[in-house]
Scaffold this motif. Structure first.
Motif, mmCIF file in Angstrom:
data_model
loop_
_atom_site.group_PDB
_atom_site.id
_atom_site.type_symbol
_atom_site.label_atom_id
_atom_site.label_comp_id
_atom_site.label_asym_id
_atom_site.label_seq_id
_atom_site.Cartn_x
_atom_site.Cartn_y
_atom_site.Cartn_z
ATOM 1 N N GLU A 223 0.826 -1.195 0.000
ATOM 2 C CA GLU A 223 0.000 0.000 0.000
ATOM 3 C C GLU A 223 0.871 1.261 0.000
ATOM 4 O O GLU A 223 0.580 2.228 -0.694
ATOM 5 C CB GLU A 223 -0.896 -0.018 1.240
ATOM 6 C CG GLU A 223 -2.001 0.980 1.154
ATOM 7 C CD GLU A 223 -3.323 0.396 1.596
ATOM 8 O OE1 GLU A 223 -3.603 -0.761 1.278
ATOM 9 O OE2 GLU A 223 -4.077 1.110 2.263
ATOM 10 N N ALA A 224 1.955 1.214 0.773
ATOM 11 C CA ALA A 224 2.854 2.364 0.820
ATOM 12 C C ALA A 224 3.502 2.606 -0.534
ATOM 13 O O ALA A 224 3.704 3.749 -0.947
ATOM 14 C CB ALA A 224 3.924 2.146 1.884
ATOM 15 N N LYS B 188 0.937 4.284 -2.666
ATOM 16 C CA LYS B 188 0.771 5.670 -2.212
ATOM 17 C C LYS B 188 1.912 6.546 -2.703
ATOM 18 O O LYS B 188 1.707 7.703 -3.082
ATOM 19 C CB LYS B 188 0.699 5.713 -0.685
ATOM 20 C CG LYS B 188 -0.703 5.503 -0.158
ATOM 21 C CD LYS B 188 -0.747 5.673 1.347
ATOM 22 C CE LYS B 188 -2.147 5.402 1.862
ATOM 23 N NZ LYS B 188 -2.169 5.112 3.292
ATOM 24 N N ARG C 202 1.469 9.768 -4.996
ATOM 25 C CA ARG C 202 1.918 11.081 -4.538
ATOM 26 C C ARG C 202 2.822 11.720 -5.600
ATOM 27 O O ARG C 202 2.709 12.902 -5.897
ATOM 28 C CB ARG C 202 2.659 10.931 -3.212
ATOM 29 C CG ARG C 202 2.489 12.115 -2.305
ATOM 30 C CD ARG C 202 2.991 11.801 -0.906
ATOM 31 N NE ARG C 202 2.260 10.701 -0.294
ATOM 32 C CZ ARG C 202 2.814 9.787 0.512
ATOM 33 N NH1 ARG C 202 4.110 9.831 0.780
ATOM 34 N NH2 ARG C 202 2.079 8.828 1.037
ATOM 35 N N TRP D 189 -7.841 10.525 -7.074
ATOM 36 C CA TRP D 189 -6.663 10.899 -6.283
ATOM 37 C C TRP D 189 -6.862 10.886 -4.777
ATOM 38 O O TRP D 189 -5.912 11.061 -4.029
ATOM 39 C CB TRP D 189 -6.181 12.299 -6.698
ATOM 40 C CG TRP D 189 -5.768 12.340 -8.117
ATOM 41 C CD1 TRP D 189 -6.468 12.857 -9.153
ATOM 42 C CD2 TRP D 189 -4.559 11.800 -8.674
ATOM 43 N NE1 TRP D 189 -5.790 12.683 -10.323
ATOM 44 C CE2 TRP D 189 -4.600 12.035 -10.059
ATOM 45 C CE3 TRP D 189 -3.450 11.139 -8.152
ATOM 46 C CZ2 TRP D 189 -3.598 11.635 -10.913
ATOM 47 C CZ3 TRP D 189 -2.439 10.747 -9.006
ATOM 48 C CH2 TRP D 189 -2.517 11.000 -10.369
ATOM 49 N N ARG E 16 -8.305 8.845 -1.479
ATOM 50 C CA ARG E 16 -8.796 7.569 -0.967
ATOM 51 C C ARG E 16 -10.021 7.711 -0.088
ATOM 52 O O ARG E 16 -10.797 6.779 0.055
ATOM 53 C CB ARG E 16 -7.710 6.918 -0.111
ATOM 54 C CG ARG E 16 -6.620 6.322 -0.912
ATOM 55 C CD ARG E 16 -5.422 6.049 -0.046
ATOM 56 N NE ARG E 16 -4.413 5.453 -0.880
ATOM 57 C CZ ARG E 16 -4.234 4.143 -0.986
ATOM 58 N NH1 ARG E 16 -4.941 3.321 -0.271
ATOM 59 N NH2 ARG E 16 -3.322 3.669 -1.800
ATOM 60 N N GLY F 69 -7.970 0.236 -1.491
ATOM 61 C CA GLY F 69 -6.558 -0.032 -1.800
ATOM 62 C C GLY F 69 -6.414 -0.748 -3.132
ATOM 63 O O GLY F 69 -5.602 -0.362 -3.983
#
Lengths: 138, 540
Positions: A50-51, A54, A58, B454, B456, B526
């Motif tokens: 998940e990181a 992300k 980003r 963008w 969540r 996710g």
């Protein structure tokens, strides 16, 4: 901990760069898969996976926002400029008033240039991400 | 009447049908048929998207607005092109990766809420109908200008032809047809403009805004169709006015237009609020247009969706260089349009007005008319197909078991409202109505797409609230503008160009609504985000 992993991985990318262009046979890729931990993390939605996503999101969002800011300052400020300093609207270049030249002609190549830069950098972000997932485990 | 006209129009229709039949030979499966083939290269795909996008509003309306209002409305073409940049930056690749075919599909994929899906369908239908109105207006106007027949008959004729086409499956979303339409529209404006520029040179480069004001290039007679005040003198309906060559063009009270420095320099009577509202609507509205998104499904993956959008930006940007020239030259050669108020006809009339009634002028006149026909055929067919598709699946609830008859019923239903509206709003500028459709799209689907891709923490409740608040407010503003009484002062700006307040409203309500209902964040967010953002090469 996940964030640390992300940062470390990013610094690892550069020395690893030649590995990305390596051509791997299907058989060899299949043999490597059990060791491909980042890929498993991604598929199984672990905190590390998940990181990683992300981090990619980003990076892509930051890129899009930065380029949007370029357009907002480049084009979006024009009406305000013409209103605050009406003299600018009266400047002539090559016999054409500046606002006509800026809006009617130059805005289009400007937009295309920003779009071109975005496509280039967004694809690079994705290549880095793929390289990060596919990197051989130490 | 121009003798080249009918053959020109017949050639356009024949070539369109011909390419369509040729393209059908490659379509093997149902999905091939619906979205052409998924193996289309970005260049073809981009030409097809541009072909569907450049409507009567772009082909006729932009030049008409520039003729009338001058530099202030240059924001329309800039915004119509810049919308694709916003689409590229925030939406293109993730939307393709989501696998959604329409906007309601995206709602289902991201938030899994049937209520949101239904709400999105309502907005697709509303925006589609609103966008169809100016296409039919353009058709009616072209019919009147070219044949001298009545406006209503022209709008009805094209409405019926397009409806029959879509209902009978004559013109599906075939990539090659739409791509051809783009190149036809570009040629139809680019070739005449070369001759027009040469003519302007040989006329000794007449000034666009001569000192005493615009003048008639040839002797002109005008008949008043309603009571009006001409240059301060009140005149009655039916009176004839004759002007010699070189006489100044009078100001007519019923026609709103800019003259002299107001036309030439920015910030005339258009307020700063209206300008920024227009910029916001066009920049952010493109991503919410139903017929644009469907086409992105034709790309094989996210990266090629991005490249396609970049090529579209290039193609559309090239096209929008041309209407400005028509608007400016129209100021010199067709100033009578400023009296009649039918400025949207400038593209059609300019070749013959500037080059004379000889063979060259007539040939080029037929060429631009053919381009206009391509413009409203391609856009309205694409729009009607998307709207009818949504009516078919989400309103009639036909689903998989729906018959062809139901689809035809959906098409007729979807077409009837815009046809009726187009008869009613004949006096509005074509591009203005299109601007309203963009405002609704920007205040409903833009926040939904951008936050959905963008952020969540978006929830279904927040999304519904945001779409209702922003989209609902802009929808109300549009209905008041089109059907209601004329307004004055700041209220006129706020209602006539609503995007500057409805877009932030939609974002604020959507974000705060989602934060308040944070327990409703979908559990699979996710996995959805991974699917939207990770490159396809990682999918094993």
């Amino acid at each position: 901990m996940a964030a640390d992993d992300d940062v470390k991985a990013k610094t690892d990318v550069n020395p690893e760069r030649p590995a990305r262009t390596r051509v791997v046979l299907g058989e060899a890729a299949a043999r490597r898969r059990p060791a491909d931990r980042a890929g498993t993390d991604l598929a199984e939605q672990t905190p590390i996976g998940e990181a990683l996503v992300k981090g990619l999101m980003r990076a892509q969002l930051a890129l899009a926002l930065r380029l949007a800011l370029v357009v907002v300052t480049g084009l979006g400020a024009l009406p305000l400029l013409f209103a605050v300093a009406p003299g600018v609207g009266g400047v002539k270049l090559f016999g054409i008033y500046l606002p006509w030249l800026l809006l009617g002609l130059l805005s289009f190549p400007f937009l295309i240039g920003v779009g071109w830069a975005y496509v280039r950098w967004a694809e690079r972000n994705e290549q880095d991400f793929v390289a990060l997932i596919r990197r051989p485990e130490q | 009447m121009n003798p080249y006209l009918v053959p020109g129009l017949i050639v356009v229709v024949l070539v369109t049908v011909g390419i369509g039949v040729y393209g059908l030979r490659f379509a093997r499966t149902t999905s091939d048929f619906l979205v052409a083939s998924r193996s289309v290269s970005p260049a073809w795909n981009a030409a097809a998207i541009s072909g569907e996008y450049l409507s009567a509003a772009s082909f006729l309306g932009v030049a008409g607005l520039i003729l009338r209002y001058g530099v202030d409305v240059l924001w329309y073409p800039v915004g119509f092109a810049a919308g694709y940049l916003a689409l590229l930056l925030f939406v293109a690749a993730p939307l393709r990766r989501s696998g959604a075919f329409t906007l309601p599909d995206f709602c289902e994929v991201r938030l899994g809420s049937p209520l949101l899906r239904r709400l999105a369908s309502v907005f697709v239908v509303f925006i589609g109908c609103l966008y169809l109105v100016p296409q039919l207006q353009g058709a009616g106007l072209t019919f009147t200008t070219v044949t001298g027949g009545s406006y209503a008959w022209g709008a009805l004729l094209v409405g019926v032809v397009v409806t029959a086409n879509v209902a009978l499956g004559g013109m599906r979303a075939i990539t090659f047809v739409q791509a051809f339409q783009y190149w036809l529209k570009l040629t139809a404006l680019a070739v005449p403009v070369i001759f027009l520029a040469l003519q302007w040179q040989s006329d000794g480069r007449p000034a666009v805004t001569p000192q005493p004001g615009a003048t008639f290039p040839v002797a002109t007679t005008v008949v008043l169709e309603q009571d009006a005040v001409v240059d301060g003198v009140p005149l009655e309906k039916g009176q004839q006015l004759s002007y010699d060559a070189g006489a100044p063009v009078p100001k007519v009270s019923t026609v709103d237009a800019n003259f002299g420095a107001d036309w030439l320099r920015p910030g005339g009577d258009g307020s700063l609020f209206a300008t920024y509202s227009l910029i916001l609507a066009t920049f952010l509205g493109t991503m919410g247009l139903p017929h644009v998104l469907v086409r992105f499904y034709t790309n094989p993956d996210g990266a090629s969706a991005r490249r396609t959008t970049l090529v579209v930006l290039g193609l559309v940007g090239t096209f929008y260089l041309l209407p400005t020239l028509y608007g400016v030259l129209g100021r010199i050669y067709t100033p009578q349009l400023l009296m009649t108020g039918r400025t949207d006809a400038v593209v059609l009339l300019l070749p013959e007005a500037a080059l004379g009634g000889g063979h060259l002028g007539q040939l080029l006149g037929a060429l631009v008319t053919a381009g206009a026909l391509a413009a409203f055929l391609s856009t309205s067919s694409g729009l009607l197909t998307s709207v009818a598709g949504v009516v078919f699946t989400d309103v009639l609830r036909a689903g998989r078991g729906g018959s062809i008859r139901d689809f035809r019923l959906a098409t007729v239903l979807a077409a009837s409202v815009p046809v009726l509206l187009s008869l009613y709003v004949s006096n509005m500028d074509v591009s203005r109505v299109v601007g309203l459709a963009f405002a609704v799209a920007a205040s409903s689907f833009c926040p939904l797409l951008v936050l959905g891709i963008w952020w969540r923490r978006l929830t279904d409740v927040g999304a519904v609230a945001g779409v209702l608040a922003g989209g609902g407010a802009s929808m109300a503003a549009v209905l008041i503008t089109v059907l209601g009484p004329p307004l004055d002062g700041w209220l006129a700006d706020a209602v006539g160009q609503p995007a500057a307040w409805t877009v932030p409203l939609a974002f604020i309500v959507m974000i705060s609504g989602s934060l308040l209902t944070s327990k409703r964040v979908p559990r699979d967010v996710g996995a959805t985000m991974l699917r939207l953002h990770a490159p396809e090469t990682l999918r094993a």
